[in-house]
Design a protein around this motif. Structure first.
Motif, mmCIF file in Angstrom:
data_model
loop_
_atom_site.group_PDB
_atom_site.id
_atom_site.type_symbol
_atom_site.label_atom_id
_atom_site.label_comp_id
_atom_site.label_asym_id
_atom_site.label_seq_id
_atom_site.Cartn_x
_atom_site.Cartn_y
_atom_site.Cartn_z
ATOM 1 N N ILE A 117 -35.285 -31.626 -55.452
ATOM 2 C CA ILE A 117 -36.627 -32.166 -55.196
ATOM 3 C C ILE A 117 -37.520 -31.044 -54.697
ATOM 4 O O ILE A 117 -37.164 -30.297 -53.781
ATOM 5 N N LEU A 118 -38.705 -30.931 -55.312
ATOM 6 C CA LEU A 118 -39.745 -30.011 -54.863
ATOM 7 C C LEU A 118 -40.975 -30.837 -54.519
ATOM 8 O O LEU A 118 -41.399 -31.673 -55.326
ATOM 9 N N SER A 119 -41.555 -30.611 -53.344
ATOM 10 C CA SER A 119 -42.712 -31.395 -52.921
ATOM 11 C C SER A 119 -43.748 -30.498 -52.273
ATOM 12 O O SER A 119 -43.401 -29.556 -51.553
ATOM 13 N N GLY A 120 -44.990 -30.800 -52.546
ATOM 14 C CA GLY A 120 -46.068 -30.071 -51.894
ATOM 15 C C GLY A 120 -46.382 -30.603 -50.511
ATOM 16 O O GLY A 120 -47.149 -29.988 -49.757
ATOM 17 N N ASP A 121 -45.808 -31.754 -50.145
ATOM 18 C CA ASP A 121 -46.047 -32.355 -48.829
ATOM 19 C C ASP A 121 -45.126 -31.730 -47.779
ATOM 20 O O ASP A 121 -44.201 -30.971 -48.092
ATOM 21 N N SER A 122 -45.348 -32.128 -46.535
ATOM 22 C CA SER A 122 -44.476 -31.684 -45.447
ATOM 23 C C SER A 122 -43.145 -32.413 -45.535
ATOM 24 O O SER A 122 -42.956 -33.295 -46.373
ATOM 25 N N ASP A 123 -42.223 -32.079 -44.611
ATOM 26 C CA ASP A 123 -40.886 -32.662 -44.659
ATOM 27 C C ASP A 123 -40.788 -34.004 -43.932
ATOM 28 O O ASP A 123 -39.698 -34.450 -43.593
ATOM 29 N N ARG A 124 -41.949 -34.678 -43.697
ATOM 30 C CA ARG A 124 -41.905 -35.972 -43.035
ATOM 31 C C ARG A 124 -41.095 -37.000 -43.822
ATOM 32 O O ARG A 124 -40.536 -37.914 -43.248
ATOM 33 N N GLU A 125 -41.040 -36.816 -45.149
ATOM 34 C CA GLU A 125 -40.338 -37.775 -46.000
ATOM 35 C C GLU A 125 -38.869 -37.424 -46.197
ATOM 36 O O GLU A 125 -38.173 -38.118 -46.947
ATOM 37 N N ALA A 126 -38.400 -36.356 -45.559
ATOM 38 C CA ALA A 126 -37.040 -35.887 -45.834
ATOM 39 C C ALA A 126 -35.997 -36.961 -45.567
ATOM 40 O O ALA A 126 -35.072 -37.165 -46.375
ATOM 41 N N ALA A 127 -36.112 -37.657 -44.453
ATOM 42 C CA ALA A 127 -35.104 -38.656 -44.094
ATOM 43 C C ALA A 127 -35.054 -39.781 -45.127
ATOM 44 O O ALA A 127 -33.967 -40.221 -45.552
ATOM 45 N N ARG A 128 -36.236 -40.275 -45.556
ATOM 46 C CA ARG A 128 -36.264 -41.344 -46.546
ATOM 47 C C ARG A 128 -35.698 -40.881 -47.887
ATOM 48 O O ARG A 128 -34.962 -41.617 -48.556
ATOM 49 N N LEU A 129 -36.029 -39.657 -48.285
ATOM 50 C CA LEU A 129 -35.527 -39.138 -49.551
ATOM 51 C C LEU A 129 -34.006 -38.959 -49.513
ATOM 52 O O LEU A 129 -33.312 -39.247 -50.492
ATOM 53 N N ARG A 130 -33.493 -38.505 -48.371
ATOM 54 C CA ARG A 130 -32.043 -38.298 -48.270
ATOM 55 C C ARG A 130 -31.301 -39.630 -48.300
ATOM 56 O O ARG A 130 -30.160 -39.703 -48.772
ATOM 57 N N SER A 131 -31.942 -40.682 -47.826
ATOM 58 C CA SER A 131 -31.293 -41.995 -47.888
ATOM 59 C C SER A 131 -31.137 -42.466 -49.328
ATOM 60 O O SER A 131 -30.280 -43.299 -49.628
ATOM 61 N N VAL A 132 -31.980 -41.942 -50.224
ATOM 62 C CA VAL A 132 -31.914 -42.312 -51.639
ATOM 63 C C VAL A 132 -31.061 -41.311 -52.419
ATOM 64 O O VAL A 132 -30.185 -41.681 -53.209
ATOM 65 N N PHE A 133 -31.318 -40.014 -52.212
ATOM 66 C CA PHE A 133 -30.672 -38.972 -53.007
ATOM 67 C C PHE A 133 -29.354 -38.469 -52.396
ATOM 68 O O PHE A 133 -28.534 -37.889 -53.103
ATOM 69 N N GLY A 134 -29.189 -38.626 -51.091
ATOM 70 C CA GLY A 134 -27.992 -38.117 -50.444
ATOM 71 C C GLY A 134 -28.227 -36.753 -49.823
ATOM 72 O O GLY A 134 -29.190 -36.046 -50.145
ATOM 73 N N ASP A 135 -27.323 -36.352 -48.944
ATOM 74 C CA ASP A 135 -27.474 -35.087 -48.227
ATOM 75 C C ASP A 135 -27.144 -33.877 -49.088
ATOM 76 O O ASP A 135 -27.457 -32.741 -48.710
ATOM 77 N N ASP A 136 -26.496 -34.086 -50.223
ATOM 78 C CA ASP A 136 -26.082 -32.946 -51.054
ATOM 79 C C ASP A 136 -27.152 -32.496 -52.037
ATOM 80 O O ASP A 136 -26.950 -31.521 -52.766
ATOM 81 N N VAL A 137 -28.297 -33.180 -52.097
ATOM 82 C CA VAL A 137 -29.368 -32.818 -53.031
ATOM 83 C C VAL A 137 -30.342 -31.855 -52.338
ATOM 84 O O VAL A 137 -30.934 -32.211 -51.314
ATOM 85 N N PRO A 138 -30.528 -30.628 -52.852
ATOM 86 C CA PRO A 138 -31.475 -29.685 -52.242
ATOM 87 C C PRO A 138 -32.899 -30.230 -52.293
ATOM 88 O O PRO A 138 -33.321 -30.798 -53.301
ATOM 89 N N MET A 139 -33.635 -30.047 -51.185
ATOM 90 C CA MET A 139 -35.029 -30.498 -51.109
ATOM 91 C C MET A 139 -35.869 -29.381 -50.519
ATOM 92 O O MET A 139 -35.510 -28.791 -49.498
ATOM 93 N N ARG A 140 -37.000 -29.087 -51.164
ATOM 94 C CA ARG A 140 -37.920 -28.066 -50.672
ATOM 95 C C ARG A 140 -39.293 -28.707 -50.508
ATOM 96 O O ARG A 140 -39.810 -29.321 -51.454
#
Length: 810
Positions: A649-672
């Motif tokens: 996942i690549l996002s132009g926003d801040s990491d405020r959504e990280a927790a919600r995204l990890r609940s969907v994608f899992g902790d093993d998916v890289p997020m920037r």
């Protein structure tokens, strides 16, 4: 060979002869070493021969020279194409000296044809590009009118054996498939001759040797010869013309062995009849031509029935803002009519030829011509379809119906073609390139063997080998299978640029997702304003500025604001990854990120939301809080994709959504997070450098660079008239939940292509085996050749449809 007049000129003139065609050169400016050429066309043909290591042609026969590309007897036949009114009907696009037109070429029938037609620019430098739509038998040519005319383009195509079928009635009625009546005339003549020759040959078939009166035998044989003449000189002419055009360009197409087989059968029969040594093979000859032409009809019907009619109406899930008395409404492009007034915002495409009514138009025609220069237009100027507005919103009046396939052809412009080429297509190109030479080698080898073993079978074996072997089935496997898959994708609101895209999808191992507008929805019902209440005029200024932009967040906030757009916007600017600004009613308005609009970092907004900040005349006024609503079916989609692909996942926003995204994608998916468009581009490039096959899924706006850099770029569409021409596919947002099924089907489609390759190879191997063994007559070979193509087409089409139903696709 130079004429006597040219020879005399050469004796009294120091001007050298052209090394390629033998004509006298006007000067010595066009040369390669000691070789001089009369024009750049001859020089280019020589360079092509040199590149292919075929220059021994010039040494084989000094008196036989090539032909200048435009010296083919067509010089006056197409004079009418210089008429401006006729050119206006035939040319699709005009901008300065750049012209574009689409020609229907019925004689195009294999990958050899595609190879040659798509290299027109090597024969005439005035040709910018040429692209072939094989199933539709069409070629789209773009050229520079300052260097070459429409007439010369048509002459060039005709001179290499691909004469366009030009009918002004077809221009007005492009949907209709034009039937070449000459083909039916040729079939009728060949069938008439075949039937009567068979009838007149019955005495030869049934009578014992010496039982036929010599006078009757003489009459019947010569009647057969007379009946065969129109078959040889008229019905077979297309094969000879195509073969000669290929040989003249030093390229062996599939019509070379067919023409050779026809010629051997006919000339051997003529010799036998005139010499009185036998009845010849005129029944086999006329039957061969008859069934070959019948095969052409079957292939043509297959093309028409399965033609991938990818017009924009079924191809682009887009809409346009229609301006009416009660305001602006988004309507599908299919409802657009002449006289409608439409609003085109920043970065939107102009879908049809129109006249500018209001606003400052700066048109980028790179989608059409590849030239990125902006062209300013004033009120009353005409703007061609395919132009992209850069700047403030403009108002246009439609003056021409949208053409069926124009935007699709633009999307396939060479400018947006990526370096990777379909591996299956490349393999077919390599095989087809050497196929004819291999067939000729086998035919001559078989003839040499039977000349010693049984001379009576030499002609039969030689001709049967030449006729039965055909790469057409192989050439059709990939375009029809992947084309059928492409149509099924379209039925499921997933629109791919071309068949190579379908093949590349099957090789993807890494998927990179953007967040905003890709994983999130664009509903506006929950947008909230945080800050001092905006005055009525301030709200109108903000809405007027937001109207200019097509960004996901801009459209969400715009839809949430009450009131009308009453202000014009000057000095509009949109900075990807930052925001928009402009002068509205004399006030400087900025909308976007905190760093952009407020020139400072701002207080954190609510978790689960994205903030859109507003400043007026440099004073911060507050921000809109846009909740991040994830698309329906996201979690099941991720669960289906993770076992097959690496997700990022690549996002132009801040990491405020990280927790919600990890609940969907899992902790093993890289997020920037906080990734600028440049950061996304660089990241995708690094992944490809590591050897990964990357698909980028984004909204087509801020992600344009990453979409282009990826092996496959997919843009998610929410019924808007903006997508990046650099993307390879458009997925309707409401079909996002079944994306994994579409990707799985792409792999299935490639498997079907490989299976059809096996069928095609098996046909050629078995057919050649019987032919070489002397067990196959030329007549049966002529029947089997088109049957193989029809079989492959039927298999690929039926198999793709069956597998689509099994995967739950419509």
């Amino acid at each position: 060979m130079p004429s006597p007049q040219q020879a005399h000129t050469a004796n009294t003139d120091t001007r050298p002869p052209c090394y390629h065609c033998g004509d006298v050169c006007d000067g010595r400016d066009i040369a390669i070493g000691e070789k001089y050429f009369c024009c750049n066309g001859c020089k280019t043909v020589y360079e092509l021969l040199a590149e292919k290591d075929l220059c021994d042609y010039y040494a084989i026969d000094e008196v036989r020279r090539g032909k200048s590309p435009l010296d083919s007897g067509y010089s006056h036949r197409y004079d009418y194409l210089d008429d401006e009114s006729i050119m206006a009907q035939l040319v699709d696009f005009v901008d300065g000296n750049t012209r574009m037109a689409t020609f229907r070429i019925p004689s195009m029938h294999c990958s050899s044809c595609i190879w040659l037609i798509e290299r027109l620019n090597t024969l005439n430098p005035g040709v910018i590009s040429s692209r072939v739509n094989f199933p539709r038998k069409e070629a789209t040519v773009t050229w520079n009118a300052a260097q070459v005319s429409l007439r010369e383009i048509v002459i060039l195509l005709a001179s290499i054996g691909y004469e366009p079928l030009i009918s002004l009635q077809d221009v007005a009625e492009k949907r209709k498939h034009v039937t070449d009546r000459r083909l039916y005339y040729k079939i009728g003549i060949a069938g008439f001759a075949f039937g009567n020759i068979m009838l007149l040959s019955f005495p030869e078939y049934l009578a014992s040797e010496g039982s036929i009166d010599p006078v009757f035998q003489f009459v019947f044989r010569h009647l057969n010869l007379l009946l065969s003449l129109p078959v040889f000189f008229y019905s077979s002419s297309e094969y000879f013309t195509s073969a000669w055009a290929g040989i003249r360009q030093r390229y062996l197409n599939i019509d070379v062995p067919i023409s050779l087989g026809i010629f051997i059968l006919f000339t051997r029969s003529v010799y036998m009849i005139l010499a009185g040594t036998g009845a010849g093979y005129l029944d086999s000859f006329t039957g061969l031509v008859f069934f070959l032409l019948i095969g052409k009809i079957f292939q043509k019907k297959s093309y028409d029935a399965l033609s991938f009619d990818r017009d924009f109406r079924s191809y682009f899930p887009l809409s346009v803002a229609l301006r009416e008395d009660d305001g602006e409404h988004n309507v599908p492009l299919t409802r657009l009519k002449v006289g409608n007034r439409i609003v085109i915002r920043n970065q939107e495409l102009v879908p049809a030829d129109a006249v500018l009514l209001r606003g400052e138009a700066n048109i980028d025609y790179s989608f059409v011509t590849g030239e990125a220069d902006l062209i300013s237009k004033k009120s009353g100027d005409r703007i061609h379809a395919g132009g992209r507005q850069v700047g403030q919103a403009i108002e246009l009046e439609v003056i021409k119906d949208i053409e069926q396939s124009y935007l699709t052809r633009l999307w396939n412009n060479d400018v947006f073609t990526k370096e990777s080429h379909g591996r299956l297509s490349s393999m077919v190109d390599r095989i087809s390139k050497h196929f004819t030479a291999a067939v000729l080698l086998i035919a001559f080898g078989a003839a040499a063997y039977w000349a010693m073993a049984d001379p009576t079978l030499v002609t039969t074996v030689f001709t049967a080998v030449l006729i039965v072997a055909c790469p057409c089935a192989l050439a059709l496997s990939s375009p029809f299978a992947l084309g059928s898959a492409q149509r099924i994708f379209g039925n499921n609101d997933f629109y791919t640029k071309n068949t190579d895209t379908v093949e590349t999808l099957a090789r993807i191992d890494t998927i990179v997702f953007d967040k905003t507008g890709t994983l999130t929805q664009t509903r506006s019902t929950h947008v909230r304003w945080r800050g001092p209440v905006l005055a009525e005029d301030e709200r109108c200024m903000v809405k007027s500025l937001l109207r200019q932009s097509t960004h996901t967040l801009s459209r969400q906030v715009f839809a949430s604001l009450a009131g009308d757009v009453t202000h014009d916007v000057d000095a509009y600017r949109e900075i990807p990854g930052h925001g928009i600004e402009g002068t509205v009613d004399g006030h400087a308005v900025m909308i976007g990120s905190a760093e952009w609009a407020w020139r400072d970092t701002a207080d954190p907004v609510d978790a689960g939301s994205t903030a859109v900040y507003v400043s007026i005349d440099g004073t911060p006024r507050g921000h809109f809080s846009v909740p991040n609503l994830y698309r329906d079916g996201l979690q099941p989609l991720v669960a289906a994709l993770k076992p097959e692909y690496d997700l990022i996942i690549l996002s132009g926003d801040s990491d405020r959504e990280a927790a919600r995204l990890r609940s969907v994608f899992g902790d093993d998916v890289p997020m920037r997070f906080q990734q600028s468009p440049e950061d996304k581009l660089a990241f995708v490039q690094r992944l490809r450098a590591e050897g990964r096959q990357v698909m980028m899924v984004g909204d087509g706006l801020n992600d344009a660079g990453a979409l282009k850099a990826a092996d496959i770029g997919i843009s998610i569409s929410e019924d808007i008239n903006t997508f990046s021409p650099a993307c390879d596919g458009i997925l309707a947002a409401d079909r996002f939940a079944v994306f994994h099924r579409l990707l799985a089907f792409s792999r299935t489609s490639v498997g079907i292509v490989k299976a059809s390759f096996v069928i095609s190879f098996a046909y050629n191997i078995i057919g050649l085996s019987f032919a070489v063994a002397g067990l196959l007559s030329p007549l049966v070979s002529a029947i089997l050749m088109p049957v193989s193509s029809v079989t492959v087409v039927a298999f690929t089409t039926a198999a793709t449809r069956l597998m689509a139903r099994r995967k739950g696709l419509r």
